[in-house]
Scaffold this motif. Structure first.
Motif, PDB file in Angstrom:
ATOM      1  N   ASP A   6      -2.343   0.945   1.747  1.00 54.78           N
ATOM      2  CA  ASP A   6      -0.645   0.952   1.844  1.00 54.78           C
ATOM      3  C   ASP A   6      -0.229   1.200   0.419  1.00 54.78           C
ATOM      4  OD1 ASP A   6      -0.794   0.278   4.393  1.00 54.78           O
ATOM      5  OD2 ASP A   6      -0.590  -2.016   4.190  1.00 54.78           O
TER       6      ASP A   6
ATOM      7  N   SER B 152       1.707  -1.527   6.492  1.00 56.40           N
ATOM      8  CA  SER B 152       1.530  -0.548   7.763  1.00 56.40           C
ATOM      9  C   SER B 152       1.197  -1.401   9.088  1.00 56.40           C
ATOM     10  CB  SER B 152       0.267   0.613   7.730  1.00 56.40           C
ATOM     11  OG  SER B 152      -0.776  -0.193   7.529  1.00 56.40           O
TER      12      SER B 152
ATOM     13  N   ASP C 140       6.193   4.784   0.650  1.00 57.32           N
ATOM     14  CA  ASP C 140       7.014   3.929   0.505  1.00 57.32           C
ATOM     15  C   ASP C 140       6.361   2.475   0.102  1.00 57.32           C
ATOM     16  OD1 ASP C 140       6.185   3.212   2.684  1.00 57.32           O
ATOM     17  OD2 ASP C 140       8.292   3.053   3.834  1.00 57.32           O
ATOM     18  N   GLN C 141       5.176   2.441   0.090  1.00 55.74           N
ATOM     19  CA  GLN C 141       4.438   1.394  -0.179  1.00 55.74           C
ATOM     20  C   GLN C 141       4.546   0.267   0.574  1.00 55.74           C
ATOM     21  OE1 GLN C 141       4.596   1.559  -4.647  1.00 55.74           O
ATOM     22  NE2 GLN C 141       2.482   2.400  -4.813  1.00 55.74           N
ATOM     23  N   THR C 142       4.884   0.189   1.769  1.00 52.60           N
ATOM     24  CA  THR C 142       5.145  -0.742   2.607  1.00 52.60           C
ATOM     25  C   THR C 142       4.019  -1.224   3.441  1.00 52.60           C
ATOM     26  OG1 THR C 142       6.124   0.571   4.046  1.00 52.60           O
ATOM     27  CG2 THR C 142       7.699  -0.135   2.848  1.00 52.60           C
TER      28      THR C 142
ATOM     29  N   THR D  52       3.889  -9.533   7.330  1.00 57.78           N
ATOM     30  CA  THR D  52       3.389  -8.359   7.025  1.00 57.78           C
ATOM     31  C   THR D  52       2.079  -8.443   6.171  1.00 57.78           C
ATOM     32  OG1 THR D  52       4.957  -8.172   5.101  1.00 57.78           O
ATOM     33  CG2 THR D  52       5.758  -7.130   7.203  1.00 57.78           C
TER      34      THR D  52
ATOM     35  N   LEU E  25       0.057  -6.354   3.431  1.00 55.99           N
ATOM     36  CA  LEU E  25      -0.106  -5.362   2.448  1.00 55.99           C
ATOM     37  C   LEU E  25      -1.514  -5.166   2.031  1.00 55.99           C
ATOM     38  CD1 LEU E  25       2.002  -3.403   1.229  1.00 55.99           C
ATOM     39  CD2 LEU E  25       1.668  -4.813  -0.959  1.00 55.99           C
TER      40      LEU E  25
ATOM     41  N   ARG F 225       0.838   5.216   0.942  1.00 57.73           N
ATOM     42  CA  ARG F 225       2.142   5.116   1.998  1.00 57.73           C
ATOM     43  C   ARG F 225       3.091   5.598   0.510  1.00 57.73           C
ATOM     44  NH1 ARG F 225       2.506   3.354   6.959  1.00 57.73           N
ATOM     45  NH2 ARG F 225       4.527   2.299   6.719  1.00 57.73           N
TER      46      ARG F 225
ATOM     47  N   ASN G 102      10.343  -9.903  -5.723  1.00 61.91           N
ATOM     48  CA  ASN G 102       9.576  -9.024  -6.039  1.00 61.91           C
ATOM     49  C   ASN G 102       8.084  -9.353  -6.722  1.00 61.91           C
ATOM     50  OD1 ASN G 102      10.564  -6.758  -4.334  1.00 61.91           O
ATOM     51  ND2 ASN G 102      12.002  -6.757  -6.181  1.00 61.91           N
TER      52      ASN G 102
ATOM     53  N   VAL H 295       6.602  -4.573  -5.351  1.00 59.03           N
ATOM     54  CA  VAL H 295       6.660  -4.707  -3.683  1.00 59.03           C
ATOM     55  C   VAL H 295       7.278  -6.189  -3.404  1.00 59.03           C
ATOM     56  CG1 VAL H 295       4.657  -3.408  -3.513  1.00 59.03           C
ATOM     57  CG2 VAL H 295       4.248  -5.765  -3.668  1.00 59.03           C
TER      58      VAL H 295
ATOM     59  N   GLN I 170       4.844 -11.670   1.534  1.00 59.93           N
ATOM     60  CA  GLN I 170       4.150 -11.108   2.597  1.00 59.93           C
ATOM     61  C   GLN I 170       2.655 -11.516   2.249  1.00 59.93           C
ATOM     62  OE1 GLN I 170       4.183  -6.788   2.241  1.00 59.93           O
ATOM     63  NE2 GLN I 170       4.849  -6.807   0.341  1.00 59.93           N
TER      64      GLN I 170
END
Length: 613
Positions: A305, A315, A311-313, A299, A301, A309, A379, A395, A399
């Motif tokens: 994002d 995209s 949910d701050q995930t 993923t 980030l 976004r 996180n 987050v 990633q």
């Protein structure tokens, strides 16, 4: 009569010839300075010797010792020197102040101009080399900035040059980029001027350019030497003006980078090639075709994002071949084919990085130190590098983070409470850089210099509650963090969820202040006019007091690190340690401050979680 005209023409020719000779000598001096450091001394000596010989032959011809024919070798030698100087100087055309204004600089009691007024060119420090060349960049650092390195805007060097050509007691009135008082530009320019007899007597830190360009500029007036007059800052009388273009407080000087904070904040990966990035559908198809592709699909980030976004995930996804050699990468042919087709052609055109061209399948800056630091994290805390609001978010750690993000290696709510507080926000907007009203959160200036409180355990409760409520509001309204804080700072916004977020933010600010022992400070929350517009934040009086105390604490921490030998060359960085669990906050608070403190009970497990990292 005609004989007078001929005489004047002859005198003019002799003067032009003499000035041309001196101009060449000055050009040769600059050309030698722009040469590579390893050959600079030899080139200077060679130029000096050949120039002296050729100049002497012209002098002897002028004295009648040589015929015109006998002086020709000297002219040819000077012509060769001119060509060599032009080859070295390239696009640069030196301007020699003593030659253009001899009456100002030669044989006077007070050498230099009475005043300089100007609008120097602006050019970001990262772009100077690409536009003007490495040799010119090195010249600026070595000869203009006295060896002071840093990514300073070009206009800072014009300020330094202006100081050199103004007489003692003279003045300067110059325009500048509004980053002149920020980061490396300040350290290279205004900091050095302030330490070398210059006083800022008047300043407008930021004002819109009156023309069509969307540009913010600073206006500065400086005096070279002592000043006994008044000081004007943003058209108001003040006691003085610092290189930060603020009124001096009780603590003076610049903040220092603290080794206790090193290795805990990073910028994300610069992948240098959007061809690495793939959409979710393409990632699913690649994994469906070959399950091994999971090894190299992550993923990705990015700043949008985080800001847009709810949910701050992430995209999108990104192909990541780490630091692997090409032989190993060939084990993932489907992904390699994408990178070879979409990234390699772009990399082959890259003119500034041989590594980027040769290792086209790898990111240009992978930031391995970042990912090693968070290897065992669940996180991390992150923020966009350029941001309207200094609002950190939690987050997932595993990633790939874009270069547009700042990553803090902590995953604790105690750290989130501090970083999201108005205390830290005041520090970041004071010592970070900006683009208009947008903050540029540089880790070296904003994080590494920030003196964190020694006791933090009591902050977990409010950090968790604040973050949980903020996330619930974002998800329920499907709003990104920028849109949320637009509502937060809008004085006409009275919804219950935003009112509660403001209350929690106020509680969090007092809790952070209490961990520093600052129970005597009335933070004065409300809607206040700031350089960033109207914000719900602490009052200007409280902001100045907080900044003074933080700067004093920074100096104390730095002095202790120096005493401990931590800043000596080769010294080991301090190991992360748990801070004492006892709070330095004194008793006897009242009103909101007492409520904030009493709302944060110190639980047994909190004592174990006192280390921010």
């Amino acid at each position: 009569d005609a004989r007078d005209a001929e005489h004047k023409a002859r005198l003019l020719h002799e003067a032009d010839e003499a000035m041309s000779l001196v101009q060449l000598g000055a050009d040769l001096l600059v050309a030698s300075a722009l040469s590579s450091p390893n050959v600079r001394d030899n080139i200077r000596k060679d130029f000096l010797h050949r120039f002296s010989v050729a100049a002497d032959s012209l002098r002897q011809r002028r004295d009648g010792r040589f015929t015109e024919q006998g002086a020709q070798p000297g002219r040819d030698a000077l012509a060769n020197l001119r060509r060599e100087a032009s080859n070295v100087l390239g696009q640069h055309h030196p301007f020699h102040w003593p030659l253009e204004f001899p009456e100002v600089f030669v044989e006077t009691d007070t050498q230099g101009f009475d005043a300089i007024v100007g609008n120097p060119p602006f050019q970001g420090g990262q772009k100077i080399t690409g536009v003007l060349g490495t040799a010119y960049r090195d010249y600026l650092v070595e000869y203009i900035a006295n060896g002071q390195r840093g990514s300073a805007d070009l206009c800072a060097y014009f300020f330094l040059r202006a100081k050199e050509i103004v007489r003692y007691g003279g003045g300067m009135g110059l325009l500048a980029t509004n980053t002149i008082a920020q980061g490396d530009t300040r350290e290279v320019g205004l900091d050095q001027l302030a330490n070398d007899s210059c006083v800022i007597t008047r300043a407008v830190p930021s004002r819109r350019w009156p023309g069509a360009a969307a540009l913010e500029v600073a206006h500065l007036w400086l005096r070279k030497g002592p000043w006994s007059g008044y000081f004007m800052l943003d058209e108001r009388l003040v006691q003085g003006i610092t290189p930060l273009l603020v009124e001096p407080g009780s603590a003076t000087g610049k903040p220092y980078r603290l080794l206790a904070n090193s290795g805990k904040s990073f910028q994300g990966s610069n992948i240098l090639g959007m061809g690495f990035v793939i959409e979710p559908e393409e990632a699913t198809a690649l994994i469906g075709k070959n399950s091994r592709n999971r090894d190299v699909i992550c993923t990705f980030l990015n700043g949008d994002d985080i800001n847009s976004r709810a949910d701050q995930t992430a995209s999108r996804y990104v192909i990541n071949f780490y630091d692997w050699p090409l032989e190993r990468v060939k084990m993932y042919p489907e992904c390699l084919q994408i990178v070879e087709a979409r990234v390699k052609p772009e990399r082959e055109k890259n003119t500034y990085s041989k590594t980027a061209r040769d290792k086209w399948w790898q990111y240009e800056r992978r930031r391995p130190e970042l990912y090693e630091s968070i290897r065992n994290n669940r996180n991390v805390l992150t923020l966009t590098l350029h941001t309207k609001y200094a609002a950190f978010s939690l987050v997932p750690a595993h990633q790939v983070f874009s270069h547009a993000l700042v990553v803090i290696t902590s995953e604790h709510h105690e750290m989130l409470a501090i970083l999201c507080s108005s205390v830290h926000e005041a520090w970041t907007f004071e010592y970070g850089s900006s683009l208009g009203h947008t903050l540029r959160y540089t880790p070296t200036d904003c994080f590494e210099t920030f003196p964190f409180p020694e006791s933090v355990a009591r902050l977990r409760w409010i950090g968790e509650k604040y973050y949980k409520h903020r996330r619930e509001v974002m998800l329920s309204h499907q709003q990104g963090i920028t849109e949320l804080y637009n509502r937060f700072h809008n004085a006409s916004e009275h919804t219950e969820d935003i009112a509660e977020l403001r209350h929690l933010h106020e509680t969090m600010d007092y809790a952070v202040a209490a961990e520093y022992g600052w129970n005597d400070v009335d933070l004065g929350h409300g809607f206040h006019d700031t350089k960033q517009g109207v914000r719900f934040t602490i009052s200007e009086l409280a902001r100045r007091e907080v900044l003074d105390r933080l700067l004093l604490l920074n100096h104390e921490r730095y002095e202790q690190e120096v005493k401990d030998g931590l800043h000596e060359k080769g010294a080991k960085k301090p190991a992360a340690k748990k801070a004492p669990t006892s709070t330095s906050a004194s008793s006897g608070t009242n009103g909101r401050k007492a409520a904030a403190k009493s709302a944060l009970p110190l639980k047994p497990k909190d004592a174990e979680q006192n280390n921010l990292f």
